[in-house]
Design a protein around this motif. Structure first.
Motif, mmCIF file in Angstrom:
data_model
loop_
_atom_site.group_PDB
_atom_site.id
_atom_site.type_symbol
_atom_site.label_atom_id
_atom_site.label_comp_id
_atom_site.label_asym_id
_atom_site.label_seq_id
_atom_site.Cartn_x
_atom_site.Cartn_y
_atom_site.Cartn_z
ATOM 1 N N UNK A 111 0.429 -7.612 -5.167
ATOM 2 C CA UNK A 111 0.276 -6.374 -4.396
ATOM 3 C C UNK A 111 1.631 -5.956 -3.859
ATOM 4 N N UNK A 112 1.871 -4.679 -3.658
ATOM 5 C CA UNK A 112 0.990 -3.532 -3.904
ATOM 6 C C UNK A 112 1.086 -2.974 -5.317
ATOM 7 N N UNK A 113 1.826 -3.632 -6.205
ATOM 8 C CA UNK A 113 2.001 -3.118 -7.561
ATOM 9 C C UNK A 113 0.727 -3.277 -8.381
ATOM 10 N N UNK A 114 -0.008 -4.345 -8.121
ATOM 11 C CA UNK A 114 -1.319 -4.539 -8.728
ATOM 12 C C UNK A 114 -2.196 -5.250 -7.722
ATOM 13 N N UNK A 201 8.950 7.666 0.012
ATOM 14 C CA UNK A 201 7.842 7.456 0.956
ATOM 15 C C UNK A 201 7.827 5.985 1.313
ATOM 16 N N UNK A 202 8.182 5.642 2.558
ATOM 17 C CA UNK A 202 8.305 4.219 2.933
ATOM 18 C C UNK A 202 6.998 3.445 2.892
ATOM 19 N N UNK A 203 5.873 4.132 2.758
ATOM 20 C CA UNK A 203 4.606 3.414 2.616
ATOM 21 C C UNK A 203 4.574 2.667 1.286
ATOM 22 N N UNK A 204 5.214 3.234 0.265
ATOM 23 C CA UNK A 204 5.277 2.607 -1.045
ATOM 24 C C UNK A 204 6.510 1.712 -1.136
ATOM 25 N N UNK A 205 6.463 0.727 -2.035
ATOM 26 C CA UNK A 205 7.494 -0.302 -2.104
ATOM 27 C C UNK A 205 8.155 -0.352 -3.482
#
Length: 406
Positions: A111-114, A201-205
Motif C-alpha cells: 500500500x498505497x500502490x496496491x 497532491x501530498x495525499x498520494x505517494x
C-alpha cells in the motif's frame, strides 16, 4: 474514509411472488439495514434507495438478504421458478469519502500502490528518467512480477511514464541524481528506498527505488519485495548484497514437489474450504505443476482428502456424497459413512461410522500444467412428509467442511 453512502437496490419480482406481499430484510455486516416490500407494483421491477450510516462501512463488508416468508417458500421446492426475486446487476453502492494521508512509511508497502483488500484489477504506475537504462528496467521487472503475485486473481496492469509523474501514486526507478518529472532522486552511495509525497497532491505517494548500477538496483528491488520494514520507516539505505539464487521448481505458481501441499495453500484469498447450504457452487481448487515432472511407470501421486458432513437427522446419508473431479474427469464419490457390513451394523446401533478421510492415488497422466480439482457436497434430504420442508429450512444454517492435502 466514507462520509456518505447509499444503496440503490433494483429488484425484479415474479408475479406469483408479488402477490404474497412478502418483504426482504437487508443486513450489512450483521447490522439491520432496512426492509423493503416485495408486493405488487405497476411493473415487475422495484427500485429502492437506502441511506447507509457511514460508520457501518469498514474495509471488508458483507451485505446479506433474507426474504421474510422464505421458510414457507422453501417448502415449495418444485416451484422455485414461479416464486422468484432477482437482484438486478445495475444495483450499486454510491459512496462519498475523503482520501486519508497514510504518511510516508515503507512498512505499509505494497500500500498505497496496491491494496490487497481491493476487489478490482489494479493499475500501478512506474516512472523512469527520460533516458531508459537496462538496469532500471530489470529492477522494475522484479518489482512488477512480485506485485503481480500479490494481485493474484484480481489482475494488474502497469502504466509506464518517461520523465513524468503519476497523477496519484507511483514508483520511480533510477540512478542517484536523476530527475523524473521534476523530482530529483537522492544522491546516495548505497541502494536506497524512500517514500515521499507526490508534489501534485501530498495525499498520494511516490516510491523511490535508487541505485548506481544493476547490482544496486537489484538489491533495492529485492529488499522491497521482502517487506518487514520497521514502523515509521520513510527511507532506508542498503548494503549491496548477493541475491539468493532461485532453486529448481521454486516458481510460486508451481505446486511444491518436496512436501505435502495443503488444499488451503492452493485456494484463492477470496475462497473458503467451507460451503453452506444444500445447493452450493462447487469448490474449485486450481494449481499448476512444472511441465517437466517425470514419474516412472507404476508411480502414483497421493491425494489425501479430509472432509466432514453436517450431523443432521434430515440428511439421507445413504444417498449423499462428496463428488470429486480433476480436470473434468470424475474421480470418486466419497460417502458420509464407512462402507461394509460391520460398519453399517455399528451405525444402526448408534455408533459413529463417519468416514472423514480418503486416500486416492492419482495417475501421473491426470496431472497437467494447469489443473483444477473440483469438490461438491451432493446432499440429499430424506423423503418423508416432514423432512422435505424441515431439511431445506434447517440447512441454511448448516455448513460442510473440507480439509485436505494434495
Amino acid at each position: 474514509m466514507v462520509t456518505n453512502a447509499q444503496l440503490l437496490l433494483n429488484l425484479k419480482v415474479s408475479p406469483a411472488m408479488a402477490t404474497r406481499n412478502a418483504t426482504m430484510q437487508l443486513m450489512l455486516n450483521g447490522q439491520p439495514l432496512g426492509t423493503v416490500p416485495l408486493g405488487a407494483e405497476e411493473s415487475d421491477t422495484s427500485r429502492f434507495q437506502l441511506d447507509i450510516p457511514a460508520a457501518l462501512l469498514v474495509s471488508s463488508n458483507s451485505l446479506s438478504f433474507k426474504i421474510n416468508d422464505g421458510d414457507a417458500m422453501q417448502c415449495q421446492r418444485d416451484l422455485s421458478e414461479k416464486y422468484r426475486v432477482t437482484i438486478l446487476p445495475d444495483s450499486r453502492f454510491e459512496l462519498e469519502g475523503q482520501q486519508l494521508d497514510i504518511g510516508s512509511d515503507l512498512s505499509h508497502f505494497p500500500r498505497p500502490f496496491f491494496d490487497s483488500m481491493q476487489m478490482t484489477p489494479a493499475t500501478i504506475a512506474f516512472a523512469f528518467a527520460s533516458t531508459l537504462s537496462s538496469d532500471a528496467l530489470s529492477a522494475a521487472a522484479s518489482i512488477s512480477s512480485w506485485l503481480g503475485i500479490q494481485a493474484d486473481y484480481r489482475g494488474v496492469s502497469f502504466a509506464v511514464l518517461h520523465d513524468a509523474l503519476a497523477e496519484k501514486n507511483g514508483i520511480l526507478i533510477g540512478h542517484p541524481g536523476e530527475k523524473i518529472g521534476g523530482v530529483t532522486l537522492p544522491n546516495a552511495d548505497r541502494p536506497t528506498l524512500s517514500i515521499v509525497d507526490n508534489p501534485a497532491n501530498p495525499v498520494y505517494k511516490l516510491l523511490l527505488v535508487v541505485g548506481r548500477d544493476d547490482a544496486a538496483l537489484r538489491t533495492a528491488a529485492w529488499r522491497l519485495t521482502r517487506g518487514n520494514f520497521a514502523l515509521q520507516t520513510g527511507s532506508t539505505s542498503l548494503p549491496v548484497q548477493k541475491i539468493p539464487a532461485s532453486k529448481p521448481y521454486d516458481a510460486p505458481r508451481w505446486i511444491s514437489t518436496d512436501r505435502p501441499v495443503k488444499l488451503l495453500e492452493l485456494i484463492r484469498k477470496d475462497q473458503s474450504l467451507t460451503v453452506t447450504g444444500i445447493w452450493h457452487a462447487p469448490l474449485q481448487v486450481a494449481f499448476r505443476a512444472a511441465p517437466d515432472l517425470f514419474l516412472w511407470d507404476g508411480e502414483m501421486i497421493p491425494l489425501h482428502v479430509g472432509y466432514r458432513f453436517p450431523t443432521e437427522s434430515w440428511i439421507d446419508e445413504n444417498k449423499s456424497w462428496l463428488s470429486m473431479t480433476l480436470n473434468d474427469t470424475f474421480l470418486h464419490n466419497l460417502p458420509v459413512n464407512k462402507q461394509g457390513a460391520l460398519e453399517t451394523l455399528w451405525h444402526k446401533i448408534g455408533g459413529d461410522a463417519r468416514q472423514e478421510t480418503f486416500d486416492m492415488p492419482l495417475e501421473p497422466y491426470m496431472i497437467y500444467g494447469d489443473n483444477q480439482l473440483s469438490l461438491y457436497f451432493n446432499i440429499t434430504a430424506k423423503r418423508t412428509p416432514r423432512a422435505a420442508c424441515c431439511s431445506t429450512t434447517t440447512s441454511r444454517a448448516e455448513s460442510t467442511r473440507i480439509r485436505g492435502l494434495i
